[in-house]
Enzyme design. Structure first.
Site, PDB file in Angstrom:
ATOM      1  N   HIS A  13       0.881  -1.199   0.000  1.00 53.69           N
ATOM      2  CA  HIS A  13       0.000   0.000   0.000  1.00 53.69           C
ATOM      3  C   HIS A  13       0.903   1.229   0.000  1.00 53.69           C
ATOM      4  O   HIS A  13       1.504   1.571   1.024  1.00 53.69           O
ATOM      5  CB  HIS A  13      -0.898   0.001   1.245  1.00 53.69           C
ATOM      6  CG  HIS A  13      -1.837   1.163   1.308  1.00 53.69           C
ATOM      7  ND1 HIS A  13      -3.148   1.028   1.707  1.00 53.69           N
ATOM      8  CD2 HIS A  13      -1.681   2.480   1.033  1.00 53.69           C
ATOM      9  CE1 HIS A  13      -3.743   2.211   1.672  1.00 53.69           C
ATOM     10  NE2 HIS A  13      -2.866   3.122   1.277  1.00 53.69           N
ATOM     11  N   HIS A  15       1.446   5.414  -1.612  1.00 57.28           N
ATOM     12  CA  HIS A  15       1.042   6.596  -2.384  1.00 57.28           C
ATOM     13  C   HIS A  15       2.291   7.222  -2.992  1.00 57.28           C
ATOM     14  O   HIS A  15       3.206   7.617  -2.261  1.00 57.28           O
ATOM     15  CB  HIS A  15       0.372   7.630  -1.476  1.00 57.28           C
ATOM     16  CG  HIS A  15      -0.906   7.132  -0.870  1.00 57.28           C
ATOM     17  ND1 HIS A  15      -2.130   7.316  -1.467  1.00 57.28           N
ATOM     18  CD2 HIS A  15      -1.136   6.429   0.266  1.00 57.28           C
ATOM     19  CE1 HIS A  15      -3.075   6.753  -0.721  1.00 57.28           C
ATOM     20  NE2 HIS A  15      -2.493   6.206   0.344  1.00 57.28           N
ATOM     21  N   LYS A  98      -9.287  -0.603  -5.833  1.00 58.36           N
ATOM     22  CA  LYS A  98      -9.353   0.041  -4.521  1.00 58.36           C
ATOM     23  C   LYS A  98     -10.716   0.654  -4.272  1.00 58.36           C
ATOM     24  O   LYS A  98     -11.214   1.431  -5.080  1.00 58.36           O
ATOM     25  CB  LYS A  98      -8.272   1.140  -4.452  1.00 58.36           C
ATOM     26  CG  LYS A  98      -8.324   2.011  -3.207  1.00 58.36           C
ATOM     27  CD  LYS A  98      -7.809   1.277  -1.969  1.00 58.36           C
ATOM     28  CE  LYS A  98      -7.967   2.116  -0.707  1.00 58.36           C
ATOM     29  NZ  LYS A  98      -6.725   2.404  -0.050  1.00 58.36           N
ATOM     30  N   HIS A 135     -10.435   0.757   1.902  1.00 53.28           N
ATOM     31  CA  HIS A 135     -10.227   1.727   2.982  1.00 53.28           C
ATOM     32  C   HIS A 135     -11.428   1.532   3.896  1.00 53.28           C
ATOM     33  O   HIS A 135     -12.542   1.951   3.565  1.00 53.28           O
ATOM     34  CB  HIS A 135     -10.157   3.157   2.433  1.00 53.28           C
ATOM     35  CG  HIS A 135      -9.916   4.172   3.511  1.00 53.28           C
ATOM     36  ND1 HIS A 135      -8.726   4.845   3.651  1.00 53.28           N
ATOM     37  CD2 HIS A 135     -10.707   4.588   4.531  1.00 53.28           C
ATOM     38  CE1 HIS A 135      -8.792   5.647   4.709  1.00 53.28           C
ATOM     39  NE2 HIS A 135      -9.987   5.514   5.257  1.00 53.28           N
TER      40      HIS A 135
END
Ligand code: DOR
Ligand code: ZN
Length: 345
Positions: A13, A15, A98, A135
């Protein structure tokens, strides 16, 4: 033990952002061979074509010699076309989809308001064995921010799993004992990723003695007993738990301001802090499983052939300096404790 060599880890995971920020932060993930890349850009990475273009930008931003492989994800919207998802999966372009509940976190406005509206996509994913990353927080304003993960399990995750037991789901950045217990009590189709910062910080660290913007992330850090449950899960050897750093860079001015952006930038020192957490638990022998083996096994990928060596030094390391990027400085995770581990190769 003062030195440990493990199979090179992956980050399940991450970003990376885009543009100048992407170029600035990508080298900081050098300890990881592969990473699941979050699609919450502005605008989000929704279609296979958008994922292919983003993947090309990531590959172009890799410094010489960094053999990093981005594993792409699609951002699920209520307008997502199941056939586009299926063909992006069939071509090997995407590794997962996601699910952001709309409004749950940074750049989640295009996310899902009503899960019933994405059932067609989820059914197709279950058929073809494509994992769903979630999430796990509800956005109902009536639910307290510290209770949003537990409410998500009850209101969204459990009903989806009952309806589609074959769908492979990964509950990302688990932050509560409720999440750990739910995963531990489920079958092989449900896994959980854990961040380094949630293994180290509790809500006192965030709030006592002044608000620490660099500890603010979503899901928010919780009470100490929850943190302890996360550490027990990470170090306990259950292969359904593995590392997903959720390293989420924001420029310093977006963290130190009236409305601080959510995200902790851990990519540069995640493995060092993780070694320290495992050492404190007497579980260094399980670090490799958590960081390097469980994730690939769950995703059906081979573990990396390369290795990573970490060393313990007697004297603590100096505090990290902010990473300078073309999009501004990014403050690196520093829980304010002495750190003795570092990556040597
Ligand atoms: O703290 C977070 N930051 N949590 C998320 O879910 C998103 C992330 C980001 O993109 O900055
Ligand atoms: Zn994230």
């Amino acid at each position: 033990m003062t030195e440990i060599t493990i199979t090179r880890p992956d980050d399940w995971h991450l970003h990376l952002r885009d543009g100048e920020m992407l170029r600035g932060v990508l080298p900081a993930s050098r300890d990881f061979a592969r990473a699941i890349i979050m699609p919450n850009l502005v605008p989000p990475v929704v279609t296979g074509a958008e994922a292919a273009a983003y993947r090309d930008r990531i590959l172009a931003a890799r410094p010489e010699g960094q053999g990093f492989e981005p594993l792409m994800t699609l951002y699920l919207t209520e307008g997502t076309d199941p056939e586009d998802v299926a063909s992006a999966a069939a071509s090997g372009l995407v590794t997962a989809v996601k699910l952001y509940p709309a409004g749950a976190t940074t750049n989640s406005a295009s996310g899902v308001r009503d899960v019933a509206k994405v059932m067609g996509v989820l059914e197709r994913m279950a058929e073809i064995g494509l994992p769903l990353c979630v999430h796990g927080e509800v956005t109902d304003p009536a639910v307290d921010i510290f209770d949003r993960e537990a409410a998500f399990i009850e209101r969204v995750l459990d009903p989806v799993r009952t309806r589609l037991p074959e769908l492979r789901i990964i509950m990302e950045h688990v932050t509560t004992r409720d999440g750990i217990d739910y995963i531990a009590g489920s079958g092989e189709n449900l896994a959980g990723s854990l961040t380094v910062h949630h293994l180290i910080l509790n809500r006192n660290d965030l709030l006592v003695g002044g608000v620490k913007p660099h500890f603010y992330c979503l899901p928010i850090v919780k009470r100490e007993h929850h943190r302890a449950a996360l550490v027990a899960a990470a170090t306990g050897g259950d292969p359904r738990f593995f590392l997903g750093t959720d390293s989420a860079p924001h420029s310093k001015d977006r963290k130190e301001c009236d409305c601080c952006a959510a995200g902790v930038f851990t990519a540069p020192n995640a493995m060092a802090w993780l070694a320290q957490v495992f050492e404190a638990e007497g579980a260094l022998d399980r670090l490799e499983g958590f960081a390097s083996l469980n994730g690939p096994a769950w995703y059906g990928l081979p573990p990396n052939a390369e290795k990573l060596t970490l060393r313990r030094s007697e004297a603590p390391l100096p505090a990290p300096e902010a990473l300078q990027t073309g999009a501004g400085p990014v403050v690196v995770f520093d829980p304010g404790l002495p750190l003795h581990w570092h990556v040597v190769a």
